[in-house]
Design a protein around this motif. Structure first.
Motif, PDB file in Angstrom:
ATOM      1  N   MET A  10      23.228  18.796  13.058  1.00 55.43           N
ATOM      2  CA  MET A  10      22.744  20.155  13.178  1.00 55.43           C
ATOM      3  C   MET A  10      23.468  20.847  14.338  1.00 55.43           C
ATOM      4  N   VAL A  11      23.929  22.050  14.084  1.00 52.41           N
ATOM      5  CA  VAL A  11      24.564  22.858  15.118  1.00 52.41           C
ATOM      6  C   VAL A  11      23.463  23.497  15.950  1.00 52.41           C
ATOM      7  N   LEU A  12      23.581  23.369  17.274  1.00 53.03           N
ATOM      8  CA  LEU A  12      22.563  23.921  18.168  1.00 53.03           C
ATOM      9  C   LEU A  12      22.889  25.371  18.494  1.00 53.03           C
ATOM     10  N   GLU A  13      22.407  26.283  17.681  1.00 52.88           N
ATOM     11  CA  GLU A  13      22.613  27.699  17.943  1.00 52.88           C
ATOM     12  C   GLU A  13      21.307  28.293  18.451  1.00 52.88           C
ATOM     13  N   ILE A  14      21.128  28.199  19.767  1.00 50.73           N
ATOM     14  CA  ILE A  14      19.942  28.766  20.398  1.00 50.73           C
ATOM     15  C   ILE A  14      20.136  30.275  20.448  1.00 50.73           C
ATOM     16  N   VAL A  15      19.205  31.012  19.865  1.00 49.08           N
ATOM     17  CA  VAL A  15      19.346  32.461  19.727  1.00 49.08           C
ATOM     18  C   VAL A  15      18.360  33.172  20.652  1.00 49.08           C
ATOM     19  N   ILE A  16      18.894  34.087  21.460  1.00 49.44           N
ATOM     20  CA  ILE A  16      18.053  34.919  22.317  1.00 49.44           C
ATOM     21  C   ILE A  16      17.363  35.959  21.439  1.00 49.44           C
ATOM     22  N   ASN A  17      16.047  36.111  21.663  1.00 46.60           N
ATOM     23  CA  ASN A  17      15.209  37.053  20.918  1.00 46.60           C
ATOM     24  C   ASN A  17      15.299  36.838  19.403  1.00 46.60           C
ATOM     25  N   LEU A  18      15.329  35.563  19.037  1.00 43.45           N
ATOM     26  CA  LEU A  18      15.296  35.176  17.631  1.00 43.45           C
ATOM     27  C   LEU A  18      14.086  35.813  16.957  1.00 43.45           C
ATOM     28  N   PRO A  19      14.243  36.440  15.806  1.00 43.37           N
ATOM     29  CA  PRO A  19      13.065  36.965  15.107  1.00 43.37           C
ATOM     30  C   PRO A  19      12.085  35.825  14.785  1.00 43.37           C
ATOM     31  N   ILE A  20      10.838  35.985  15.238  1.00 37.97           N
ATOM     32  CA  ILE A  20       9.816  34.954  15.081  1.00 37.97           C
ATOM     33  C   ILE A  20       8.526  35.615  14.622  1.00 37.97           C
ATOM     34  N   GLU A  21       7.929  35.054  13.608  1.00 38.05           N
ATOM     35  CA  GLU A  21       6.634  35.531  13.136  1.00 38.05           C
ATOM     36  C   GLU A  21       5.551  35.113  14.130  1.00 38.05           C
ATOM     37  N   PRO A  22       4.507  35.928  14.330  1.00 40.21           N
ATOM     38  CA  PRO A  22       3.472  35.627  15.316  1.00 40.21           C
ATOM     39  C   PRO A  22       2.827  34.245  15.185  1.00 40.21           C
ATOM     40  N   LYS A  23       2.706  33.703  14.000  1.00 45.16           N
ATOM     41  CA  LYS A  23       2.048  32.408  13.808  1.00 45.16           C
ATOM     42  C   LYS A  23       2.951  31.215  14.121  1.00 45.16           C
ATOM     43  N   GLU A  24       4.270  31.430  14.198  1.00 45.38           N
ATOM     44  CA  GLU A  24       5.199  30.309  14.337  1.00 45.38           C
ATOM     45  C   GLU A  24       5.100  29.588  15.685  1.00 45.38           C
ATOM     46  N   VAL A  25       5.007  30.337  16.777  1.00 45.01           N
ATOM     47  CA  VAL A  25       4.932  29.675  18.084  1.00 45.01           C
ATOM     48  C   VAL A  25       3.606  28.936  18.248  1.00 45.01           C
ATOM     49  N   PRO A  26       2.461  29.539  17.903  1.00 41.71           N
ATOM     50  CA  PRO A  26       1.223  28.762  17.986  1.00 41.71           C
ATOM     51  C   PRO A  26       1.272  27.476  17.157  1.00 41.71           C
ATOM     52  N   THR A  27       1.871  27.532  15.991  1.00 37.30           N
ATOM     53  CA  THR A  27       2.005  26.330  15.162  1.00 37.30           C
ATOM     54  C   THR A  27       2.840  25.281  15.876  1.00 37.30           C
ATOM     55  N   LEU A  28       3.955  25.689  16.477  1.00 38.83           N
ATOM     56  CA  LEU A  28       4.812  24.758  17.213  1.00 38.83           C
ATOM     57  C   LEU A  28       4.073  24.192  18.423  1.00 38.83           C
ATOM     58  N   ARG A  29       3.332  25.038  19.133  1.00 38.23           N
ATOM     59  CA  ARG A  29       2.543  24.575  20.285  1.00 38.23           C
ATOM     60  C   ARG A  29       1.567  23.482  19.840  1.00 38.23           C
ATOM     61  N   GLU A  30       0.892  23.693  18.727  1.00 38.06           N
ATOM     62  CA  GLU A  30      -0.084  22.707  18.249  1.00 38.06           C
ATOM     63  C   GLU A  30       0.586  21.407  17.812  1.00 38.06           C
ATOM     64  N   LEU A  31       1.797  21.483  17.278  1.00 39.47           N
ATOM     65  CA  LEU A  31       2.515  20.275  16.869  1.00 39.47           C
ATOM     66  C   LEU A  31       2.828  19.355  18.047  1.00 39.47           C
ATOM     67  N   VAL A  32       2.986  19.948  19.254  1.00 38.94           N
ATOM     68  CA  VAL A  32       3.253  19.118  20.435  1.00 38.94           C
ATOM     69  C   VAL A  32       1.969  18.779  21.190  1.00 38.94           C
ATOM     70  N   GLY A  33       0.814  19.172  20.640  1.00 41.03           N
ATOM     71  CA  GLY A  33      -0.463  18.815  21.249  1.00 41.03           C
ATOM     72  C   GLY A  33      -1.016  19.823  22.233  1.00 41.03           C
ATOM     73  N   TRP A  34      -0.466  21.025  22.251  1.00 36.15           N
ATOM     74  CA  TRP A  34      -0.953  22.074  23.134  1.00 36.15           C
ATOM     75  C   TRP A  34      -1.906  22.982  22.373  1.00 36.15           C
ATOM     76  N   ASP A  35      -2.688  23.762  23.124  1.00 35.52           N
ATOM     77  CA  ASP A  35      -3.509  24.819  22.538  1.00 35.52           C
ATOM     78  C   ASP A  35      -2.569  25.844  21.906  1.00 35.52           C
ATOM     79  N   GLY A  36      -2.906  26.332  20.725  1.00 40.19           N
ATOM     80  CA  GLY A  36      -2.047  27.278  20.026  1.00 40.19           C
ATOM     81  C   GLY A  36      -1.894  28.628  20.699  1.00 40.19           C
ATOM     82  N   ARG A  37      -2.917  29.065  21.432  1.00 39.31           N
ATOM     83  CA  ARG A  37      -2.914  30.385  22.074  1.00 39.31           C
ATOM     84  C   ARG A  37      -2.547  31.486  21.076  1.00 39.31           C
TER      85      ARG A  37
END
Length: 130
Positions: A1-28
């Motif tokens: 996989m090519v690591l293309e870290i994108v600044i201000n990547l378009p992200i849907e509001p639910k995506e970060v909370p989902t990722l937070r929960e996958l690592v065991g954090w509160d979704g916020r």
């Protein structure tokens, strides 16, 4: 996989909370999308299936100092260099935007990782609502 870290990547509001929960954090869930309006910038990475697998941001007044937070890597993609690439990209953007000091807080178990990313240990204070 090519690591293309994108600044201000378009992200849907639910995506970060989902990722937070996958690592065991509160979704916020209530933080999003407000966070995208209030932070200086964020960075993200998607996998080949377009799933958000990495996220982090820097917030502050946009002057000399910023605060890095929520460095999150999907559990299935950890220990592959994505975390370091994400932090490096955020720090490059900080420098580009005139931020000269970036602070963060982290668990002691992540000290070696952040040291490897160029952060120096320092004393700090923390207040938390009880």
């Amino acid at each position: 996989m090519v690591l293309e870290i994108v600044i201000n990547l378009p992200i849907e509001p639910k995506e970060v909370p989902t990722l937070r929960e996958l690592v065991g954090w509160d979704g916020r869930h209530s933080d999003y999308p407000i966070l995208f309006e209030r932070c200086n910038f964020w960075a993200g990475l998607r996998d080949d299936k377009n799933e958000l697998i990495a996220f982090g941001y820097i917030a502050g007044m946009g002057l000399q100092h910023g605060y890095m937070e929520d460095i999150i890597i999907h559990p299935q993609h950890q220990r592959k260099g994505i975390g370091k690439a994400l932090v490096t990209r955020l720090l490059e953007e900080a420098e580009h935007s005139g931020i000269e000091i970036v602070t963060l807080t982290h668990d002691k178990k992540h000290e070696a990782f952040y040291s490897n990313c160029g952060f120096a240990r320092c004393s700090a204070g923390l207040w938390r609502k009880e």
